[in-house]
Scaffold this motif. Sequence first.
Motif, PDB file in Angstrom:
ATOM      1  N   GLU A 132      77.785  48.348  55.546  1.00 16.58           N
ATOM      2  CA  GLU A 132      78.497  47.283  56.221  1.00 16.58           C
ATOM      3  C   GLU A 132      78.886  46.200  55.237  1.00 16.58           C
ATOM      4  OE1 GLU A 132      76.875  45.625  59.848  1.00 16.58           O
ATOM      5  OE2 GLU A 132      75.715  47.468  60.006  1.00 16.58           O
ATOM      6  N   VAL A 133      80.137  45.861  55.250  1.00 20.42           N
ATOM      7  CA  VAL A 133      80.639  44.836  54.338  1.00 20.42           C
ATOM      8  C   VAL A 133      79.887  43.522  54.555  1.00 20.42           C
ATOM      9  CG1 VAL A 133      82.654  43.450  53.785  1.00 20.42           C
ATOM     10  CG2 VAL A 133      82.891  45.899  54.101  1.00 20.42           C
ATOM     11  N   LEU A 135      76.623  43.525  52.811  1.00 18.73           N
ATOM     12  CA  LEU A 135      76.763  43.359  51.362  1.00 18.73           C
ATOM     13  C   LEU A 135      76.974  41.888  51.017  1.00 18.73           C
ATOM     14  CD1 LEU A 135      78.976  46.458  50.540  1.00 18.73           C
ATOM     15  CD2 LEU A 135      76.670  46.064  49.704  1.00 18.73           C
ATOM     16  N   ARG A 136      77.783  41.232  51.829  1.00 20.40           N
ATOM     17  CA  ARG A 136      78.007  39.794  51.623  1.00 20.40           C
ATOM     18  C   ARG A 136      76.694  39.034  51.782  1.00 20.40           C
ATOM     19  NH1 ARG A 136      81.377  38.633  48.290  1.00 20.40           N
ATOM     20  NH2 ARG A 136      83.518  39.193  48.747  1.00 20.40           N
ATOM     21  N   GLU A 180      74.638  39.471  48.649  1.00 20.85           N
ATOM     22  CA  GLU A 180      75.122  38.599  47.573  1.00 20.85           C
ATOM     23  C   GLU A 180      74.609  37.179  47.765  1.00 20.85           C
ATOM     24  OE1 GLU A 180      79.506  39.954  45.903  1.00 20.85           O
ATOM     25  OE2 GLU A 180      79.401  38.535  47.547  1.00 20.85           O
TER      26      GLU A 180
END
Lengths: 433, 144
Positions: free
Chosen positions: A384-385, A388-389, A392
């Motif tokens: 899932e994007v 990932l965000r 970060e």
Amino acid sequence: MIWNEEMECMGSEDLKNIQSERLRQIVDYVYNNCQAYKNKLNACGISPRKIKTICDINKLPFTTKEDLRDAYPFGLFSTASKNITEIHVSSGTTGNPTVVGYTKEDLELWSEVMARVLALSGAEPKDKIQIAYGYGLFTGGLGFHYGSLKMGLTIIPASSGQTKRQLKMMHDFKPRILACTPSYCLYMAEEAREMKLDLKKSSWEIGIFGAEPWSESMRKEIESTWDMLATDVYGLSEIIGPGVAQECQHKKGLHIFSDVFYPEVINPKTAKPVRDGEDGELVITTLTKQGLALLRYRTRDIVSIKYQRCRCGRTSPRISKIRGRTDDMIIIRGINVFPSQIEHVLLGIEGTKPHYQLVVDRKAGELDELEVLVEVEEKIFSDEVKALRNLEEKIRKEIESTLGIFVKVKLVEPRFIERSEGKAKRVIDKRII
Amino acid sequence: MPRQLNIFIENRPGRLKSVTEILSQGNINIIAFTIQDRGDFGVMKLLVDKPDVAHLALADKGFACVLKDILVVSIQDKPGNLNKLASLLLKHNINIIDTHGFVIEPGNRGICCIESAGAENANITKILEKEGFEVLGDKEISEL
């Protein structure tokens, strides 16, 4: 002016006698007051009686950053912690930070050497000083503060940051002396141009810059931009903070206060002394400190040393600008960063050893930037994007709270980071300094 | 149960090609794909005829990739049909994490790929089939 003419201009024989006397006392002192040092000296078969003159110093074992880490927090102090007046903290190589403690006498010593620093730079009593080093656990701000009190300057304890306010204070209060990191000084120039200030008309005549590596070309840039004298100060918290060495107005090397901080320069591989003028690792013995007294502390800073008398009249030896490090420590905006600290943070987040790389850059007129590249491996790859965000963001926040510096985190593909002979290159320093 | 191959790729020249090259060498047919761009990186999502082979081939070359269960729904290519599907999911309080669609026979048939959250795909399949949607299996997909 010369702050302590007696000590700073002393003939070499007299100086040797004082150093010898102080070395005998400090070895005796740590042996009898610090269990860790007693064990260390016993293990090498050194009894304090064997140390008679300063020439015997090479019989003593070295002290390293690892020794400080192993003794965390107070194990290397030579006095009970109730006798400590002030504590400062800097980065350690992993996990635990490096803790240093000052007794009242140590703070008096710090004030004394910082007054020498200020006088070396050209400051006179009654001058105004703007201290734009950080106040707090970092030694920069308070070190300058104590020295300025001692000398009788008017202090503007600005601390770091809030650039517009710094410039307004400079403009309105007209301090003659500025103390900050050299890159912050250049950063302020950019801001000042935006505020349409006339840089050449600034009140700053003398700058005392340190806490990070900088070069002669950076000096020229600062001097021509602000029309001021830019001098270099050296120090490290383990020894005392700022106040170990400072350039005089001739700018031909940093005068090191060898009556209290005895310097040696060694080959970092063989640990043998190098010839005068050759590059090597700076090793310092604190001859008079009470709280954290260190014998032959390996600074990991590469310098050369010369003993000729300076045109300013001082006889103290002079060290070159720091030419490099024997380890992988990098200094970002005055804060020491070890790649191992970043690794520690990443380990804590993922529970697995990630591949990472640090990229340090300094764009013209801007402050240092640290970018942390982290390889996204199967184990931490969430499809899932959003996740990932979040990853970060989490890495960024953890590093910021641990190291106290702003970083940019960038996720990269596996095997992005070049490995040579199986070992990844951890630091890419793109700064032109 | 159909699976979609999700791959982490950096946003820089040549990265897409490095994926397609591996797939091409493995003689893998791409049925549909989409890329979500997030600045420095993106996630590429692929519907292929041989997901396991493709996954192994990419992982072998060091790509961070995973196989994820999805629903592949065949819908009549007529106005209002996606709305009908979305309304049905809402009625059962099923959240969609991500979805993409493509038309396979214009005016006749479209395909909608759905990643859902919270509910079992098997349960959703039942709900959809009950309302007349055709939910495709591996075999049907490889024959698209």
